[in-house]
Motif scaffolding. Structure first.
Motif, PDB file in Angstrom:
ATOM      1  N   LEU A  36       1.779  52.226  29.403  1.00  0.00           N
ATOM      2  CA  LEU A  36       1.426  52.802  28.116  1.00  0.00           C
ATOM      3  C   LEU A  36       1.970  51.930  26.990  1.00  0.00           C
ATOM      4  CD1 LEU A  36       2.332  56.554  28.759  1.00  0.00           C
ATOM      5  CD2 LEU A  36       0.078  55.501  28.910  1.00  0.00           C
ATOM      6  N   ILE A  37       1.277  51.938  25.853  1.00  0.00           N
ATOM      7  CA  ILE A  37       1.795  51.272  24.659  1.00  0.00           C
ATOM      8  C   ILE A  37       1.807  52.260  23.495  1.00  0.00           C
ATOM      9  CG2 ILE A  37       1.177  48.922  25.309  1.00  0.00           C
ATOM     10  CD1 ILE A  37      -1.355  49.200  23.639  1.00  0.00           C
ATOM     11  N   ALA A  38       1.916  53.555  23.818  1.00  0.00           N
ATOM     12  CA  ALA A  38       1.971  54.591  22.789  1.00  0.00           C
ATOM     13  C   ALA A  38       3.208  54.389  21.922  1.00  0.00           C
ATOM     14  CB  ALA A  38       2.003  55.972  23.438  1.00  0.00           C
ATOM     15  N   ASP A  39       3.074  54.648  20.631  1.00  0.00           N
ATOM     16  CA  ASP A  39       4.196  54.470  19.707  1.00  0.00           C
ATOM     17  C   ASP A  39       5.295  55.494  19.939  1.00  0.00           C
ATOM     18  OD1 ASP A  39       3.034  52.312  18.437  1.00  0.00           O
ATOM     19  OD2 ASP A  39       1.988  53.551  16.972  1.00  0.00           O
ATOM     20  N   GLU A  40       4.928  56.677  20.417  1.00  0.00           N
ATOM     21  CA  GLU A  40       5.906  57.742  20.614  1.00  0.00           C
ATOM     22  C   GLU A  40       5.633  58.476  21.925  1.00  0.00           C
ATOM     23  OE1 GLU A  40       5.515  60.290  17.252  1.00  0.00           O
ATOM     24  OE2 GLU A  40       6.443  58.900  15.840  1.00  0.00           O
ATOM     25  N   LEU A  41       6.699  58.911  22.570  1.00  0.00           N
ATOM     26  CA  LEU A  41       6.591  59.732  23.774  1.00  0.00           C
ATOM     27  C   LEU A  41       7.699  60.783  23.739  1.00  0.00           C
ATOM     28  CD1 LEU A  41       5.936  57.148  26.653  1.00  0.00           C
ATOM     29  CD2 LEU A  41       4.297  58.770  25.699  1.00  0.00           C
ATOM     30  N   THR A  42       7.431  61.923  24.352  1.00  0.00           N
ATOM     31  CA  THR A  42       8.443  62.970  24.421  1.00  0.00           C
ATOM     32  C   THR A  42       9.449  62.658  25.530  1.00  0.00           C
ATOM     33  OG1 THR A  42       7.186  64.302  26.008  1.00  0.00           O
ATOM     34  CG2 THR A  42       6.748  64.674  23.654  1.00  0.00           C
ATOM     35  N   ILE A  43      10.584  63.313  25.470  1.00  0.00           N
ATOM     36  CA  ILE A  43      11.584  63.143  26.526  1.00  0.00           C
ATOM     37  C   ILE A  43      11.002  63.575  27.872  1.00  0.00           C
ATOM     38  CG2 ILE A  43      13.778  64.042  27.408  1.00  0.00           C
ATOM     39  CD1 ILE A  43      14.888  63.992  24.666  1.00  0.00           C
ATOM     40  N   THR A  68      10.917  63.897  20.612  1.00  0.00           N
ATOM     41  CA  THR A  68      10.088  62.694  20.708  1.00  0.00           C
ATOM     42  C   THR A  68      10.869  61.452  20.294  1.00  0.00           C
ATOM     43  OG1 THR A  68       8.136  64.032  20.185  1.00  0.00           O
ATOM     44  CG2 THR A  68       7.929  61.650  19.945  1.00  0.00           C
ATOM     45  N   LEU A  69      10.648  60.363  21.028  1.00  0.00           N
ATOM     46  CA  LEU A  69      11.311  59.095  20.734  1.00  0.00           C
ATOM     47  C   LEU A  69      10.285  58.035  20.361  1.00  0.00           C
ATOM     48  CD1 LEU A  69      13.947  58.894  23.627  1.00  0.00           C
ATOM     49  CD2 LEU A  69      14.234  59.841  21.326  1.00  0.00           C
ATOM     50  N   ASP A  70      10.666  57.197  19.410  1.00  0.00           N
ATOM     51  CA  ASP A  70       9.833  56.070  19.004  1.00  0.00           C
ATOM     52  C   ASP A  70      10.018  54.914  19.988  1.00  0.00           C
ATOM     53  OD1 ASP A  70       8.346  54.603  16.587  1.00  0.00           O
ATOM     54  OD2 ASP A  70       9.953  53.289  17.289  1.00  0.00           O
ATOM     55  N   ARG A  71       8.945  54.227  20.290  1.00  0.00           N
ATOM     56  CA  ARG A  71       8.972  53.155  21.293  1.00  0.00           C
ATOM     57  C   ARG A  71       9.968  52.055  20.940  1.00  0.00           C
ATOM     58  NH1 ARG A  71       5.388  48.449  22.231  1.00  0.00           N
ATOM     59  NH2 ARG A  71       5.364  47.960  24.456  1.00  0.00           N
ATOM     60  N   MET A  72       9.972  51.609  19.685  1.00  0.00           N
ATOM     61  CA  MET A  72      10.858  50.517  19.308  1.00  0.00           C
ATOM     62  C   MET A  72      12.312  50.973  19.202  1.00  0.00           C
ATOM     63  SD  MET A  72       8.795  48.181  19.528  1.00  0.00           S
ATOM     64  CE  MET A  72      10.029  46.920  19.213  1.00  0.00           C
ATOM     65  N   ASP A  73      12.540  52.230  18.814  1.00  0.00           N
ATOM     66  CA  ASP A  73      13.901  52.764  18.823  1.00  0.00           C
ATOM     67  C   ASP A  73      14.430  52.833  20.251  1.00  0.00           C
ATOM     68  OD1 ASP A  73      14.009  53.060  16.082  1.00  0.00           O
ATOM     69  OD2 ASP A  73      13.315  55.137  16.104  1.00  0.00           O
ATOM     70  N   GLU A 107       9.132  49.769  33.163  1.00  0.00           N
ATOM     71  CA  GLU A 107       7.835  49.100  33.246  1.00  0.00           C
ATOM     72  C   GLU A 107       6.697  49.941  32.675  1.00  0.00           C
ATOM     73  OE1 GLU A 107       6.554  46.115  34.582  1.00  0.00           O
ATOM     74  OE2 GLU A 107       8.588  45.332  34.496  1.00  0.00           O
ATOM     75  N   PHE A 108       6.819  51.262  32.730  1.00  0.00           N
ATOM     76  CA  PHE A 108       5.701  52.094  32.285  1.00  0.00           C
ATOM     77  C   PHE A 108       5.466  51.971  30.781  1.00  0.00           C
ATOM     78  CE2 PHE A 108       9.145  54.963  31.126  1.00  0.00           C
ATOM     79  CZ  PHE A 108       8.664  55.605  29.993  1.00  0.00           C
ATOM     80  N   TRP A 109       6.503  51.576  30.028  1.00  0.00           N
ATOM     81  CA  TRP A 109       6.391  51.471  28.569  1.00  0.00           C
ATOM     82  C   TRP A 109       6.518  50.029  28.088  1.00  0.00           C
ATOM     83  CZ3 TRP A 109       9.496  55.227  24.861  1.00  0.00           C
ATOM     84  CH2 TRP A 109       8.646  55.625  23.822  1.00  0.00           C
ATOM     85  N   PRO A 147       5.857  46.797  30.106  1.00  0.00           N
ATOM     86  CA  PRO A 147       5.505  46.031  31.306  1.00  0.00           C
ATOM     87  C   PRO A 147       5.902  44.563  31.184  1.00  0.00           C
ATOM     88  CG  PRO A 147       3.552  46.550  30.012  1.00  0.00           C
ATOM     89  CD  PRO A 147       4.672  47.340  29.423  1.00  0.00           C
ATOM     90  N   SER A 148       6.363  44.008  32.266  1.00  0.00           N
ATOM     91  CA  SER A 148       6.803  42.616  32.297  1.00  0.00           C
ATOM     92  C   SER A 148       5.652  41.679  31.948  1.00  0.00           C
ATOM     93  CB  SER A 148       7.343  42.278  33.693  1.00  0.00           C
ATOM     94  OG  SER A 148       7.727  40.927  33.762  1.00  0.00           O
ATOM     95  N   GLY A 149       5.916  40.746  31.048  1.00  0.00           N
ATOM     96  CA  GLY A 149       4.903  39.777  30.652  1.00  0.00           C
ATOM     97  C   GLY A 149       4.070  40.199  29.457  1.00  0.00           C
ATOM     98  N   TRP A 150       4.133  41.479  29.092  1.00  0.00           N
ATOM     99  CA  TRP A 150       3.374  41.965  27.938  1.00  0.00           C
ATOM    100  C   TRP A 150       4.172  41.737  26.660  1.00  0.00           C
ATOM    101  CZ3 TRP A 150      -0.027  46.894  28.491  1.00  0.00           C
ATOM    102  CH2 TRP A 150      -0.758  46.830  29.682  1.00  0.00           C
ATOM    103  N   LYS A 151       3.483  41.461  25.569  1.00  0.00           N
ATOM    104  CA  LYS A 151       4.133  41.334  24.273  1.00  0.00           C
ATOM    105  C   LYS A 151       4.378  42.717  23.679  1.00  0.00           C
ATOM    106  CE  LYS A 151       2.123  36.819  23.201  1.00  0.00           C
ATOM    107  NZ  LYS A 151       1.317  36.022  22.253  1.00  0.00           N
ATOM    108  N   LEU A 152       5.399  42.808  22.834  1.00  0.00           N
ATOM    109  CA  LEU A 152       5.715  44.096  22.219  1.00  0.00           C
ATOM    110  C   LEU A 152       4.614  44.551  21.275  1.00  0.00           C
ATOM    111  CD1 LEU A 152       9.528  43.887  21.393  1.00  0.00           C
ATOM    112  CD2 LEU A 152       8.404  45.314  23.098  1.00  0.00           C
ATOM    113  N   ASP A 153       3.997  43.610  20.572  1.00  0.00           N
ATOM    114  CA  ASP A 153       2.955  43.936  19.607  1.00  0.00           C
ATOM    115  C   ASP A 153       1.702  43.112  19.880  1.00  0.00           C
ATOM    116  OD1 ASP A 153       4.423  45.791  17.948  1.00  0.00           O
ATOM    117  OD2 ASP A 153       5.584  44.071  17.269  1.00  0.00           O
TER     118      ASP A 153
END
Length: 269
Positions: free
Chosen positions: A3-10, A96-101, A115-117, A119-125
């Motif tokens: 996933l590359i969602a900006d926010e996810l719940t605990i 809820t937590l922010d991805r970059m936080d 890895e689910f948030w 993933p290895s080799g993927w860029k942050l943006d």
């Protein structure tokens, strides 16, 4: 699929981190899910990570603010979670937590990024092409026949260094204290900046100046501001991209400001 969602719940983070499906019906929470929930709730309570909708600030007794956004409202449930006594599922689906936080917290703790948030080799943006993504340049064209479909792609013009200086001069006539040109001590590095990088820097500079003058401005209002759209180049990019640019440099009191909770989250809880 990561996933590359900006926010996810605990709730989502704990299940996915442990390798389980959070959408399944769980009568008993797996041990690893409980452990991750305890870890994250501990981090929130001790100020190690910012929770999007649970602040450590104290809510005045007579305040009109929604108590759901204050961690003290759930203090009993929070401690029960941390000590593994009981897990309030409604709270876990709310916090809820922010991805970059979360990314920063993992780095400060020395925790390998899940890895689910991340993933290895993927860029942050997403690395925007120099002229902007093709999909964002699409413009409607009226079809010749009824029921037809037609469009064209209008790419933004490439602004040369001389044009940047002219824009800076014009912008200063509008507001002498506002510098819209992108400058650099190293002119060679400045020339290597892509168009989207220049636009990001310009938009952030403008937003910073706006907040100096008016701290009550919200991020969405600044995104739609004429200075951002016209002089910062925001009109060439989708609003969500510009929103993230502005959010990166937003003052804490603006970034953490919350309005009414979204209806879909009420339904989930």
């Amino acid at each position: 699929m990561p996933l590359i969602a900006d926010e996810l719940t605990i709730w989502d983070i704990s299940f996915r981190w442990a390798g389980y499906d959070p959408s399944r019906l769980w009568f008993r929470l797996p041990l690893t899910v409980k452990d991750y929930a305890r870890l994250l709730m501990h981090a929130i309570l001790h100020g190690e990570i910012v929770c999007v909708n649970l602040t450590l600030a104290k809510r005045p007794p007579e305040s009109k603010a929604d108590p759901r956004f204050y961690i003290r409202t759930y203090v009993g449930d929070v401690y029960d979670c941390i000590f593994g006594k009981r897990f309030n599922r409604k709270l876990l689906r709310w916090a809820t937590l922010d991805r970059m936080d979360f990314h920063e917290w993992c780095e400060r703790r020395g925790i390998p990024l899940p890895e689910f948030w991340f993933p290895s080799g993927w860029k942050l943006d997403f690395e925007m092409p120099e002229l902007g993504a093709r999909a964002l340049c699409a413009t409607h064209l009226e079809p010749e026949d009824e029921g037809g479909f037609s469009l064209r792609y209008d790419y933004p013009e490439i602004v040369e260094e001389g044009d940047n200086k002219n824009k800076e001069k014009n912008a200063k006539e509008t507001d002498d204290s506002l510098s819209l040109a992108i400058t650099s001590k190293d002119s060679e590095n400045n020339r290597k900046l892509r168009a989207n990088q220049k636009a990001k820097i310009a938009c952030q500079q403008i937003a910073g100046k706006i907040w100096v003058d008016d701290l009550h401005r919200t991020i969405p209002s600044i995104v739609e501001d004429e200075l951002i759209q016209k002089y910062g180049g925001g009109k060439h990019y989708d609003s969500e991209t510009v929103y993230e640019w502005i959010r990166e440099i937003a003052p804490p009191e603006v970034k953490n400001r919350r309005g009414r909770p979204r209806k879909n989250r009420d339904k989930e809880s």
